[in-house]
Design a protein around this motif. Structure first.
Motif, PDB file in Angstrom:
ATOM      1  N   TYR A 148      -0.602 -15.055   5.064  1.00  0.00           N
ATOM      2  CA  TYR A 148       0.272 -14.883   3.903  1.00  0.00           C
ATOM      3  C   TYR A 148      -0.482 -14.297   2.711  1.00  0.00           C
ATOM      4  O   TYR A 148       0.099 -13.594   1.879  1.00  0.00           O
ATOM      5  N   ASP A 149      -1.771 -14.556   2.628  1.00  0.00           N
ATOM      6  CA  ASP A 149      -2.554 -13.978   1.529  1.00  0.00           C
ATOM      7  C   ASP A 149      -2.526 -12.456   1.572  1.00  0.00           C
ATOM      8  O   ASP A 149      -2.628 -11.794   0.529  1.00  0.00           O
ATOM      9  N   LEU A 150      -2.398 -11.891   2.769  1.00  0.00           N
ATOM     10  CA  LEU A 150      -2.334 -10.432   2.890  1.00  0.00           C
ATOM     11  C   LEU A 150      -1.057  -9.888   2.264  1.00  0.00           C
ATOM     12  O   LEU A 150      -1.053  -8.813   1.659  1.00  0.00           O
ATOM     13  N   TRP A 151       0.030 -10.643   2.422  1.00  0.00           N
ATOM     14  CA  TRP A 151       1.287 -10.196   1.818  1.00  0.00           C
ATOM     15  C   TRP A 151       1.203 -10.233   0.296  1.00  0.00           C
ATOM     16  O   TRP A 151       1.760  -9.364  -0.386  1.00  0.00           O
ATOM     17  N   ASP A 152       0.494 -11.213  -0.252  1.00  0.00           N
ATOM     18  CA  ASP A 152       0.278 -11.236  -1.704  1.00  0.00           C
ATOM     19  C   ASP A 152      -0.463  -9.983  -2.156  1.00  0.00           C
ATOM     20  O   ASP A 152      -0.179  -9.429  -3.222  1.00  0.00           O
ATOM     21  N   VAL A 153      -1.405  -9.539  -1.339  1.00  0.00           N
ATOM     22  CA  VAL A 153      -2.153  -8.322  -1.673  1.00  0.00           C
ATOM     23  C   VAL A 153      -1.224  -7.110  -1.698  1.00  0.00           C
ATOM     24  O   VAL A 153      -1.313  -6.259  -2.589  1.00  0.00           O
ATOM     25  N   VAL A 154      -0.312  -7.033  -0.719  1.00  0.00           N
ATOM     26  CA  VAL A 154       0.629  -5.914  -0.669  1.00  0.00           C
ATOM     27  C   VAL A 154       1.557  -5.932  -1.870  1.00  0.00           C
ATOM     28  O   VAL A 154       1.859  -4.892  -2.460  1.00  0.00           O
TER      29      VAL A 154
ATOM     30  N   ASP B  57       1.167  -7.739  -4.885  1.00  0.00           N
ATOM     31  CA  ASP B  57       0.558  -7.876  -6.219  1.00  0.00           C
ATOM     32  C   ASP B  57      -0.630  -6.956  -6.471  1.00  0.00           C
ATOM     33  O   ASP B  57      -1.087  -6.846  -7.598  1.00  0.00           O
ATOM     34  N   GLY B  58      -1.118  -6.333  -5.427  1.00  0.00           N
ATOM     35  CA  GLY B  58      -2.280  -5.474  -5.594  1.00  0.00           C
ATOM     36  C   GLY B  58      -3.572  -6.177  -5.211  1.00  0.00           C
ATOM     37  O   GLY B  58      -3.597  -7.395  -4.996  1.00  0.00           O
ATOM     38  N   PRO B  59      -4.659  -5.452  -5.114  1.00  0.00           N
ATOM     39  CA  PRO B  59      -5.926  -6.020  -4.652  1.00  0.00           C
ATOM     40  C   PRO B  59      -6.562  -6.941  -5.680  1.00  0.00           C
ATOM     41  O   PRO B  59      -6.340  -6.813  -6.887  1.00  0.00           O
TER      42      PRO B  59
ATOM     43  N   ASN C 238      -8.077  -7.442   1.007  1.00  0.00           N
ATOM     44  CA  ASN C 238      -7.656  -6.135   0.510  1.00  0.00           C
ATOM     45  C   ASN C 238      -7.757  -5.087   1.611  1.00  0.00           C
ATOM     46  O   ASN C 238      -6.825  -4.312   1.854  1.00  0.00           O
ATOM     47  N   ALA C 239      -8.910  -5.060   2.273  1.00  0.00           N
ATOM     48  CA  ALA C 239      -9.161  -4.057   3.305  1.00  0.00           C
ATOM     49  C   ALA C 239      -8.251  -4.271   4.519  1.00  0.00           C
ATOM     50  O   ALA C 239      -7.747  -3.306   5.104  1.00  0.00           O
ATOM     51  N   LYS C 240      -8.039  -5.522   4.877  1.00  0.00           N
ATOM     52  CA  LYS C 240      -7.232  -5.809   6.059  1.00  0.00           C
ATOM     53  C   LYS C 240      -5.773  -5.441   5.833  1.00  0.00           C
ATOM     54  O   LYS C 240      -5.126  -4.864   6.719  1.00  0.00           O
ATOM     55  N   ALA C 241      -5.236  -5.752   4.665  1.00  0.00           N
ATOM     56  CA  ALA C 241      -3.846  -5.405   4.370  1.00  0.00           C
ATOM     57  C   ALA C 241      -3.646  -3.890   4.411  1.00  0.00           C
ATOM     58  O   ALA C 241      -2.676  -3.381   4.969  1.00  0.00           O
TER      59      ALA C 241
ATOM     60  N   SER D  82      -3.918   9.409  -0.118  1.00  0.00           N
ATOM     61  CA  SER D  82      -4.671   9.298  -1.372  1.00  0.00           C
ATOM     62  C   SER D  82      -4.565   7.913  -2.004  1.00  0.00           C
ATOM     63  O   SER D  82      -5.195   7.657  -3.038  1.00  0.00           O
ATOM     64  N   CYS D  83      -3.787   7.013  -1.407  1.00  0.00           N
ATOM     65  CA  CYS D  83      -3.629   5.665  -1.961  1.00  0.00           C
ATOM     66  C   CYS D  83      -4.900   4.852  -1.748  1.00  0.00           C
ATOM     67  O   CYS D  83      -5.516   4.912  -0.684  1.00  0.00           O
ATOM     68  N   SER D  84      -5.276   4.082  -2.747  1.00  0.00           N
ATOM     69  CA  SER D  84      -6.539   3.348  -2.686  1.00  0.00           C
ATOM     70  C   SER D  84      -6.382   1.909  -2.228  1.00  0.00           C
ATOM     71  O   SER D  84      -7.387   1.255  -1.923  1.00  0.00           O
ATOM     72  N   ASN D  85      -5.157   1.394  -2.173  1.00  0.00           N
ATOM     73  CA  ASN D  85      -4.976   0.007  -1.759  1.00  0.00           C
ATOM     74  C   ASN D  85      -3.608  -0.186  -1.107  1.00  0.00           C
ATOM     75  O   ASN D  85      -2.766   0.726  -1.106  1.00  0.00           O
ATOM     76  N   ALA D  86      -3.384  -1.376  -0.548  1.00  0.00           N
ATOM     77  CA  ALA D  86      -2.165  -1.655   0.209  1.00  0.00           C
ATOM     78  C   ALA D  86      -0.907  -1.584  -0.659  1.00  0.00           C
ATOM     79  O   ALA D  86       0.135  -1.112  -0.216  1.00  0.00           O
ATOM     80  N   LYS D  87      -0.992  -2.070  -1.902  1.00  0.00           N
ATOM     81  CA  LYS D  87       0.181  -2.037  -2.773  1.00  0.00           C
ATOM     82  C   LYS D  87       0.603  -0.596  -3.055  1.00  0.00           C
ATOM     83  O   LYS D  87       1.803  -0.279  -3.043  1.00  0.00           O
TER      84      LYS D  87
END
Length: 211
Positions: free
Chosen positions: A40-46, A48-50, A81-84, A102-107
């Motif tokens: 579930y922490d991965l979904w928070d990353v998606v 809310d951002g890294p 962050n990386a896993k998401a 070009s996106c730098s993170n999951a969000k």
């Protein structure tokens, strides 16, 4: 959400659902469930951002920590962050990957896909809603169609309407489906109380198992 027609791939606990540019609403829901099931922490990353580990610099400003300054908790946050991000990338085909490369993170990836496949539909949304409502109203069994194929078409229409914000109560959908069943199926349908949606969904499942 509508699923691709003739979809045969089984669910996988290790492989993220694949998105090839069509049926975004279907993929979006499956990917959300996949990520939550993973952690579930991965979904928070998606959403809310890294989480970027920081510290106070010499001038009192907040700056990112260096690699050797990371705590175990910081490393877990960076790993999430990386896993998401990796899960989302692994679920995209070449065309969609080019869209988010070009996106730098999951969000950023998630928001870019939503912008491309949901928000940009707004100028045509009314036309799409009217189209699928009409498909729903005129829904009938086709000549030579099996009950399973009929059900698949029906749920696809319901899913498309739902993705456009035109959700139907499940009881209403069940009543609609029962109302257009051919006469040859009347003896198999005993829907005496259509106000109980859960019972009707169970009944529908029993009907399909008999096919």
């Amino acid at each position: 959400m509508a699923a691709p027609p003739m979809y045969q791939e089984g669910a996988s606990l290790t492989r993220p659902p694949f998105f090839n540019g069509k049926y975004y609403g279907w993929w979006k829901n499956r990917m959300m469930e996949f990520i939550i099931a993973e952690n579930y922490d991965l979904w928070d990353v998606v959403m809310d951002g890294p989480t970027i580990p920081t510290k106070l610099g010499a001038d009192g400003t907040v700056v990112p920590k260096g690699r050797l300054e990371l705590t175990p908790e910081d490393k877990i946050a960076l790993q999430n962050n990386a896993k998401a991000k990796n899960i989302l990338i692994c679920g995209l085909g070449p065309d969609e990957y080019n869209r988010i490369s070009s996106c730098s993170n999951a969000k950023e990836i998630w928001d870019t896909l939503q912008s491309a496949h949901e928000r940009h539909m707004s100028p045509m949304k009314k036309c799409n809603v009217d189209y699928w409502k009409r498909k729903y109203e005129l829904f009938r069994m086709k000549d030579g169609e099996t009950i399973q194929e009929m059900h698949s078409r029906f749920t696809s229409i319901i899913g498309e309407m739902d993705s456009l914000g035109e959700s139907l109560p499940s009881g209403k959908a069940v009543r609609k489906f029962f109302s257009v069943l051919p006469n040859s199926w009347e003896s198999k349908v005993e829907a005496r109380d259509l106000d109980f949606e859960e019972e009707n969904m169970k009944l529908m499942a029993r009907i399909f198992r008999k096919c």
